[in-house]
Design a protein around this motif. Structure first.
Motif, mmCIF file in Angstrom:
data_model
loop_
_atom_site.group_PDB
_atom_site.id
_atom_site.type_symbol
_atom_site.label_atom_id
_atom_site.label_comp_id
_atom_site.label_asym_id
_atom_site.label_seq_id
_atom_site.Cartn_x
_atom_site.Cartn_y
_atom_site.Cartn_z
ATOM 1 N N ALA A 1 0.605 -6.844 -0.932
ATOM 2 C CA ALA A 1 -0.950 -7.928 -1.536
ATOM 3 C C ALA A 1 -1.462 -8.424 -0.515
ATOM 4 C CB ALA A 1 -0.072 -9.401 -2.578
ATOM 5 N N PHE A 2 -0.900 -9.032 0.886
ATOM 6 C CA PHE A 2 -2.019 -9.569 1.412
ATOM 7 C C PHE A 2 -2.148 -8.573 2.286
ATOM 8 C CE2 PHE A 2 -2.796 -11.757 5.434
ATOM 9 C CZ PHE A 2 -3.585 -13.010 5.538
ATOM 10 N N CYS A 3 -1.792 -7.557 2.274
ATOM 11 C CA CYS A 3 -3.028 -6.694 2.804
ATOM 12 C C CYS A 3 -3.628 -6.198 1.933
ATOM 13 C CB CYS A 3 -1.778 -5.138 3.278
ATOM 14 S SG CYS A 3 -0.298 -5.227 4.535
ATOM 15 N N GLU B 1 -8.261 -12.853 10.539
ATOM 16 C CA GLU B 1 -9.702 -12.022 10.568
ATOM 17 C C GLU B 1 -9.048 -10.878 9.660
ATOM 18 O OE1 GLU B 1 -11.884 -11.806 13.478
ATOM 19 O OE2 GLU B 1 -10.160 -11.753 15.092
ATOM 20 N N ALA B 2 -9.741 -10.313 9.034
ATOM 21 C CA ALA B 2 -9.268 -9.204 8.774
ATOM 22 C C ALA B 2 -10.366 -7.662 9.434
ATOM 23 C CB ALA B 2 -9.904 -8.377 7.402
ATOM 24 N N ALA B 3 -11.555 -8.190 10.105
ATOM 25 C CA ALA B 3 -11.815 -7.383 11.296
ATOM 26 C C ALA B 3 -12.840 -6.453 10.384
ATOM 27 C CB ALA B 3 -11.024 -6.645 12.382
ATOM 28 N N PRO B 4 -13.467 -7.582 9.510
ATOM 29 C CA PRO B 4 -14.625 -6.990 8.722
ATOM 30 C C PRO B 4 -16.200 -6.287 9.428
ATOM 31 C CG PRO B 4 -14.536 -8.818 8.001
ATOM 32 C CD PRO B 4 -13.356 -8.607 8.849
ATOM 33 N N ALA C 1 4.840 3.051 3.868
ATOM 34 C CA ALA C 1 3.696 2.062 4.314
ATOM 35 C C ALA C 1 3.436 2.649 5.520
ATOM 36 C CB ALA C 1 4.876 1.026 4.466
ATOM 37 N N LEU C 2 4.458 3.297 6.448
ATOM 38 C CA LEU C 2 4.256 3.705 7.777
ATOM 39 C C LEU C 2 2.559 5.195 7.552
ATOM 40 C CD1 LEU C 2 6.732 3.133 9.280
ATOM 41 C CD2 LEU C 2 4.660 1.784 10.157
ATOM 42 N N SER C 3 3.141 6.238 6.487
ATOM 43 C CA SER C 3 2.315 7.169 6.122
ATOM 44 C C SER C 3 1.213 6.621 6.282
ATOM 45 C CB SER C 3 3.441 7.948 4.699
ATOM 46 O OG SER C 3 3.928 7.508 3.649
ATOM 47 N N LEU C 4 0.216 5.198 4.929
ATOM 48 C CA LEU C 4 -0.621 4.710 4.167
ATOM 49 C C LEU C 4 -0.675 5.299 3.262
ATOM 50 C CD1 LEU C 4 -2.801 5.191 7.713
ATOM 51 C CD2 LEU C 4 -1.436 3.604 6.559
ATOM 52 N N ARG C 5 0.149 6.010 3.101
ATOM 53 C CA ARG C 5 0.154 6.013 1.249
ATOM 54 C C ARG C 5 0.452 4.814 0.203
ATOM 55 N NH1 ARG C 5 0.763 10.759 -1.412
ATOM 56 N NH2 ARG C 5 0.377 9.720 -3.356
ATOM 57 N N TRP C 6 -0.079 3.977 0.614
ATOM 58 C CA TRP C 6 0.271 2.234 0.039
ATOM 59 C C TRP C 6 -0.090 2.711 -1.627
ATOM 60 C CZ3 TRP C 6 -2.480 -2.140 3.781
ATOM 61 C CH2 TRP C 6 -1.622 -1.521 4.687
ATOM 62 N N GLY C 7 -0.410 3.725 -2.289
ATOM 63 C CA GLY C 7 -0.694 3.182 -3.836
ATOM 64 C C GLY C 7 0.625 3.469 -4.154
ATOM 65 N N ALA C 8 1.450 5.209 -3.426
ATOM 66 C CA ALA C 8 2.561 5.185 -4.202
ATOM 67 C C ALA C 8 3.696 3.976 -3.138
ATOM 68 C CB ALA C 8 2.759 6.387 -3.011
ATOM 69 N N TRP C 9 3.364 3.371 -2.029
ATOM 70 C CA TRP C 9 4.383 2.323 -1.629
ATOM 71 C C TRP C 9 4.257 0.980 -2.713
ATOM 72 C CZ3 TRP C 9 1.899 -2.125 2.771
ATOM 73 C CH2 TRP C 9 3.205 -2.601 2.762
ATOM 74 N N SER D 1 -3.623 -2.876 9.465
ATOM 75 C CA SER D 1 -4.513 -3.310 8.553
ATOM 76 C C SER D 1 -5.999 -4.077 8.760
ATOM 77 C CB SER D 1 -3.870 -3.717 7.537
ATOM 78 O OG SER D 1 -4.024 -3.344 6.316
ATOM 79 N N GLY D 2 -7.088 -3.564 9.297
ATOM 80 C CA GLY D 2 -8.061 -4.036 9.151
ATOM 81 C C GLY D 2 -7.418 -5.123 10.994
ATOM 82 N N GLY D 3 -7.796 -5.977 10.359
ATOM 83 C CA GLY D 3 -7.601 -7.212 11.525
ATOM 84 C C GLY D 3 -5.811 -7.906 11.629
ATOM 85 N N LEU D 4 -5.089 -7.683 11.069
ATOM 86 C CA LEU D 4 -3.653 -7.750 11.414
ATOM 87 C C LEU D 4 -2.404 -6.242 11.996
ATOM 88 C CD1 LEU D 4 -3.036 -9.157 7.115
ATOM 89 C CD2 LEU D 4 -3.904 -10.221 9.166
#
Length: 767
Positions: free
Chosen positions: A502-504, A549-552, A463-471, A22-25
């Motif tokens: 929340a951190f992600c 870093e979030a690698a933006p 979370a692994l399926s990247l449906r973070w709103g449902a997560w 997720s970004g740089g994480l």
């Protein structure tokens, strides 16, 4: 999608685990003590690759998904050619070809989704990137942006942050169609800004707020069909031509419904149910004649169709009120499997699972046929990989169709299913709304332990399926159920997962609060491993400072912009750029020197003496507040000549300088001993104790200053000086040792009462 094989009934619930970026994480999901994050090494970061048009495209909106499995689409209006929409399609294609973005608005049931699918099929060659079709049903803006990125780039297990998404989507040139979008106008504007090279066609929910001024979107109203198109649609869906009475009934419905296509699909379903009643009458009459016979032969037309029409006239048509709300009457005319599926969908809040789940949930053998029957009746529609009830059906059926135990065991089934190794993450993502529906239904039924069990199993998979709103929604429901059940261990787990989420999503303050709560609960419960995991996350979070870093995408700076602008300047103008810069700099320096010379010539030396940067007189607590002491020879008190200076010529009387007078300096300074080393200043002690009647002439700036002259009488007829001090105090120290500096004045600073030398020039300390 097929059901997993094996004796799964005896298997325990397993938690799906894995890693994603997720970004740089680098986020590890599914650990026994909770998910964890850490900075992702550079060599592990994904390298997204653009999906070309030659590669397999995404399925149509609401169509069959490769990862979801077979869906029953039925013969609903989306599978039939559109009627009376040629002008709308041509207008929308023209706007998309110009790069415009359109928002389809209209009433529920106006055919917006069908029009969207038709335009998407016709716009395949409008953009280099083709057409990208998305579903916005119960998606957050971040989820919709992630779906757009995943549809245009190949990067499994990677969820870029907004900056990275904008960098990757900046080069995409495609037509993006979004069905059933629930985002606001401002959120849609952010989506458009993230992909500036795309043209969007968005279908929004009825009653959406108006677009703001200056929006990139423009509204296109999807109105109802014409009367002829509505009659043709009714006949096509009914499977036969309409008679005179039915045509009159359909015209009345057209006036009442303003030509909404969904109303005529449901009206055609009512006509089919009426035909079933007519067929039952015909069959009953034939059976009665065959079994009992007749005393005398009845007079009938030899054509069976004529007899059928006669019996049809005996069955009344639905009233206008029934056609306005036909859901209850349509549901009563469905088959038993279709009614069981409909009851399950009502219990799940309008969401219906895919066909492979129905045999395990409600023991329906022909699940595909049951779903097709719901679609044909206009009670369900296929959106985003699964079915859901059409607008208004849930509100009408909920009071009349209770659950009746159809959800017993549903949480256990899905808790096992999401953790099974044969189930892909895409399949879990397609059932996200169904999982949330099961959690809500069990919460209403008071089955909190089942909610906790399903939430703990489904959260890592989502979370692994990247449906973070449902997560996030699953974590909220699981935490609420854990509180009601009183399980501190489960509460700590959900708090920990919420902190990682929340951190992600770049909410460090909320992440800190969630992780601290999890740490407290786990410490109270004595979970040492859980405490260690929470502390690791808190340490990373506290030491963040954006070190994780979030690698933006690199923020644009002024230098690249200037270079970009300079590249557009003609070469003949760029040739003399350096010369113009040098000339301008020299002009600025010359102007500054001229201004300084004018200022120096217009003021006296005493006024500039206080502004000497080496004297530090302008600082609070400096020598401006505490005058410097004037050295005297031993036994030589301050003479009256030192205090008898003309008041009109002193700086204090002129008001040009706040410096103290010489008399004040002499009265407060201690007398020096004869053995005290004299000052290295070039002016004599006589000049320090005597003020001239007129200020001396100011030398020209830049002129070299002559050395100090021996002390003598003051020019200009000044007052008679006092007793002449000894020569030891008027000559520089032969050893070069600096004198002792009073407090508040820097070493070597000139005395504020120093004057010009007898030759008429200022001393070197004033130059």
């Amino acid at each position: 999608m097929a059901q997993p094989t094996g004796e799964f009934r005896q298997e325990a619930v397993r938690t799906r685990g894995g890693e994603l970026v997720s970004g740089g994480l680098l986020v590890g999901v599914g650990a026994p003590d909770g998910s964890e994050f850490r900075p992702c090494p550079e060599e592990w970061r994904p390298r997204p690759r653009r999906i070309e048009r030659s590669e397999p495209a995404r399925g149509p909106v609401g169509g069959v998904g490769r990862a979801v499995g077979p869906l029953a689409l039925g013969t609903g209006p989306a599978d039939l050619p559109l009627l009376d929409r040629e002008a709308d399609i041509a207008e929308l294609l023209g706007l998309l070809a110009e790069g415009r973005s359109i928002r389809l608005v209209g009433q529920a049931g106006s055919g917006r989704s069908a029009l969207l699918s038709a335009v998407a099929e016709a716009a395949a060659d409008l953009a280099p990137g083709g057409v990208v079709q998305l579903c916005g049903h119960r998606r957050t803006p971040a989820d919709l942006l992630q779906d757009l990125f995943a549809a245009t780039h190949h990067a499994p297990g990677f969820r870029p942050d907004p900056g990275q998404s904008a960098a990757h989507l900046a080069e995409v040139r495609a037509v993006v169609v979004v069905d059933d979008a629930e985002q606001s106008a401002a959120e849609l504007e952010e989506l458009l800004a993230a992909a500036p090279g795309c043209a969007f066609l968005v279908c929004v929910a009825p009653g959406s707020a108006a677009l703001p001024i200056g929006s990139r979107l423009q509204d296109h109203l999807v109105a109802g069909l014409s009367r002829a198109a509505c009659l043709a649609l009714s006949a096509r869906q009914a499977g036969r031509p309409l008679d005179v009475a039915e045509k009159a009934w359909a015209v009345d419905l057209w006036f009442e419904s303003e030509g909404l296509p969904l109303r005529f699909v449901q009206a055609a379903a009512l006509l089919r149910q009426r035909d079933v009643s007519v067929d039952a009458l015909v069959a009953a009459e034939e059976d009665r004649m065959g079994v009992f016979g007749a005393v005398e032969e009845p007079v009938h037309d030899p054509d069976p169709a004529v007899r059928e029409n006669e019996l049809r006239r005996t069955v009344p048509l639905p009233s206008v009120a029934e056609t306005a709300s036909p859901a209850v009457r349509l549901a009563e005319g469905l088959s038993e499997p279709a009614q069981a599926v409909l009851r399950l969908a009502v219990a799940l809040g309008g969401e219906c699972p895919t066909a492979p789940h129905l045999p395990a949930l409600i023991d329906v053998g022909q699940a595909e046929s049951a779903l097709a029957e719901l679609v044909d009746a206009g009670l369900a529609v296929s959106i985003g990989g699964h079915h859901r009830l059409t607008a208004g059906v849930l509100e009408l059926l909920a009071p009349h169709w209770p659950a009746r135990g159809c959800l017993d065991g549903a949480a256990q089934h899905f808790a096992w299913w999401v953790g099974h190794s044969s189930v892909s993450l895409e399949q879990v993502a397609a059932e996200a709304e169904v999982l949330i529906g099961v959690l809500l239904a069990d919460r209403e039924a008071g089955r909190h332990e089942a909610v906790v069990r399903l939430a703990r199993a489904a959260a890592p998979a989502l979370a692994l399926s990247l449906r973070w709103g449902a997560w996030e929604r699953v974590l909220e429901l699981g935490l609420e159920a854990a509180r009601r059940s009183g399980s501190a261990t489960d509460q700590a787990w959900f708090h920990h997962e919420s902190g990682v989420h929340a951190f992600c999503v770049r909410e460090p303050s909320r992440a800190m609060a969630e992780l601290e709560t999890a740490l407290t609960l786990r410490a109270t419960a004595g979970e040492q491993r859980g405490v260690a995991a929470a502390r690791r996350m808190l340490d990373l979070l506290r030491a963040d400072g954006r070190q994780l870093e979030a690698a933006p995408a690199p923020a644009p700076t002024r230098r690249p912009v200037i270079r970009a602008i300079a590249n557009k300047v003609p070469s003949r103008l760029r040739a003399s750029r350096r010369r113009r810069v040098i000339t301008a700099s020299a002009a600025v320096l010359a102007l500054g020197a001229l201004t300084t010379a004018v200022a120096l010539s217009a003021t006296g030396p005493e006024q500039h003496q206080g502004n000497d940067p080496h004297s530090r007189l302008d600082e609070p607590g400096g020598t401006q507040d505490a005058p410097l002491p004037v050295p005297h020879t031993s036994g030589s008190p301050a003479t009256p000549g030192a205090t008898g200076t003309d008041a009109s010529s002193s700086p204090a009387a002129d008001g040009t300088s706040p410096e103290p007078s010489a008399s004040g300096s002499a009265s407060r300074s201690p007398s020096a001993s004869p053995s005290r080393k004299p000052s290295r200043g070039p002016s004599s002690s006589a000049s320090e104790t005597t003020q001239p009647s007129q200020p001396p002439a100011q030398p020209t700036p830049g002129q070299s200053q002559p050395p100090a002259q021996p002390t003598g009488p003051q020019p200009g007829g000044g007052p008679t000086p006092g007793p002449r001090p000894s020569s030891s105090s008027s000559s520089p120290s032969p050893t070069g040792t600096p004198p002792s500096t009073p407090t508040g004045s820097p070493t070597g600073a000139p005395s504020p009462t120093s004057t010009a030398s007898p030759s008429g020039t200022t001393s070197p300390s004033q130059g």
